[in-house]
Design an enzyme around this catalytic site. Sequence first.
Site, mmCIF file in Angstrom:
data_model
loop_
_atom_site.group_PDB
_atom_site.id
_atom_site.type_symbol
_atom_site.label_atom_id
_atom_site.label_comp_id
_atom_site.label_asym_id
_atom_site.label_seq_id
_atom_site.Cartn_x
_atom_site.Cartn_y
_atom_site.Cartn_z
ATOM 1 N N SER A 144 6.807 -66.601 74.345
ATOM 2 C CA SER A 144 6.972 -66.890 72.920
ATOM 3 C C SER A 144 8.221 -66.190 72.427
ATOM 4 O O SER A 144 8.621 -65.147 72.964
ATOM 5 C CB SER A 144 5.764 -66.383 72.118
ATOM 6 O OG SER A 144 6.016 -66.426 70.724
ATOM 7 N N TYR A 157 -0.358 -59.770 70.409
ATOM 8 C CA TYR A 157 0.293 -60.967 70.940
ATOM 9 C C TYR A 157 1.740 -60.649 71.305
ATOM 10 O O TYR A 157 2.214 -60.991 72.404
ATOM 11 C CB TYR A 157 0.239 -62.072 69.892
ATOM 12 C CG TYR A 157 0.869 -63.382 70.297
ATOM 13 C CD1 TYR A 157 0.154 -64.307 71.046
ATOM 14 C CD2 TYR A 157 2.167 -63.711 69.915
ATOM 15 C CE1 TYR A 157 0.715 -65.524 71.399
ATOM 16 C CE2 TYR A 157 2.735 -64.916 70.266
ATOM 17 C CZ TYR A 157 2.011 -65.818 71.009
ATOM 18 O OH TYR A 157 2.574 -67.018 71.372
ATOM 19 N N LYS A 161 2.984 -60.779 75.256
ATOM 20 C CA LYS A 161 3.962 -61.806 75.601
ATOM 21 C C LYS A 161 5.256 -61.185 76.115
ATOM 22 O O LYS A 161 5.918 -61.738 77.004
ATOM 23 C CB LYS A 161 4.232 -62.709 74.400
ATOM 24 C CG LYS A 161 3.094 -63.674 74.077
ATOM 25 C CD LYS A 161 2.857 -64.680 75.196
ATOM 26 C CE LYS A 161 1.896 -65.773 74.786
ATOM 27 N NZ LYS A 161 1.709 -66.815 75.820
#
Length: 263
Positions: A144, A157, A161
């Site tokens: 991402s 997150y 990532k």
Amino acid sequence: MDSNLRGKVAVLTGASVGIGLAVAEGFAAEGVNLVLGARQRERLEQVAADIAARHGVRAVPVTCDVATMDGVAALVDAANQQFNGADILFNNAGTGSNETIMEAPDEKWQAYWDLHVMAAVRLARGFVPSMKRRGGGAILHNASICAVQPLGYEPIYNVTKAALMMFSKNLATEVVKDNIHVNTINPGLVLTPDWVKTAKQLTQDAGGDWEGHLQQVADEFAPIRRFATPAELADFIVFLCSERASYSVGSTYFVDGGMLRTV
């Protein structure tokens, strides 16, 4: 442009919806046989049957949770039994988060670590041997833009990532000698069902203009002023997993409509 992918075997995680589904469609259109992993059995089986019927490829559904060792083993076993391994792995399973560092419990950190990082580690251990037997392959990790440009409301997150991106780089240097090419893709705003669901929830008490909300998000974050479609991302992913991108090793590609604010 001929991708030279016809007859290859691709394994995809998070394959029943959103980006994973679009990539499955993209591979199938190139004549690639599929092993599709996801957690929701009914939806996954319907997707697999539909893709196989429309594109004339084999599409094997595997209901599994790749955040677990058993889930990864089920996916690897299915590919080995049905196709004697795989040529392509698109590691796509993942989800956003919402927490603060001070309040998030250890269990939440561990759950996201297992989903975003350990799934990739275990899948690599599971599929690299068959790729070597088959003469090489391609592994692509879906991270991402948040791996390098974090959003403040989802630190777990962002962190996991970023770890996935670093794992991808290390794996690339380890297996390139076996003609296995590993890269990462960092999408920006992609109009998946999760985005639509969230927008509808956020606007339900204020008139329900979820489309207007998403446009505001695009206006704020993406100079292109719109979300990508999953199909737009899928076109690039299929290319990166083809022989046309064989000199791409250990790279990270941003597909973000200009959202990244550095060089």
